[in-house]
Design a protein around this motif. Structure first.
Motif: not given
Length: 163
Positions: A72-87, A103-109
């Protein structure tokens, strides 16, 4: 099945904005998860949660892993990654990624969610973390909106080990 959800101590979390809205910095792990109450009654061994929001796998096998983050924010692109770490890994290994644009022309959530799932081979002591990929983002970390879950599908040997 082990889903993780919003921490009950969210009010004490430093970036909590109220109503489950949390600002997560670029590259920082989402760390406001907690195990669903019914998972503690499970007779089967299950992954656990570390203090910094990583999900720790205790038993090698093939898992169905699923993640959804509700932004819930005004960014046009949302993205996440799932990372794995181990020894055995230098740095982080990307296992899943989700990206969406509106995309939107106005800055809105704008409310948007990004969901992805996959069957993955995970080893004992793997640690999984969800991170935003494009700057600081506000997420609604309510249990029905943002979650991570693992379901062990089968025991399995490491496919990279020689017999």
């Amino acid at each position: 099945m082990v889903p993780y959800k919003l921490s009950r101590l969210c009010n004490d979390w430093p970036h909590f904005s109220g109503n489950g809205l949390v600002r997560v910095a670029h590259g920082a792990a989402h760390d406001v998860w907690y195990p669903a109450p019914w998972t503690s009654a499970s007779p089967h061994p299950r992954p656990t949660l570390t203090r910094n929001g990583h999900v720790r796998v205790h038993h090698t096998g093939v898992y169905l892993v699923y993640v959804q983050i509700y932004y819930l924010d005004s960014h046009d692109v949302i993205s996440w990654v799932l990372h794995r770490t181990n020894a055995d890994i230098d740095g982080r290994e990307t296992l899943l990624q989700c990206a969406q644009s509106s995309h939107s022309t106005e800055s809105m959530d704008k409310p948007n969610s990004c969901f992805s799932a996959s069957a993955l081979f995970l080893k004992a002591d793997d640690r999984l973390a969800v991170r935003n990929t494009g700057g600081d983002r506000h997420s609604l970390m309510q249990p029905e909106k943002s979650f991570i879950g693992l379901v062990k599908l089968a025991d399995a040997e490491d496919p990279t080990e020689e017999f």
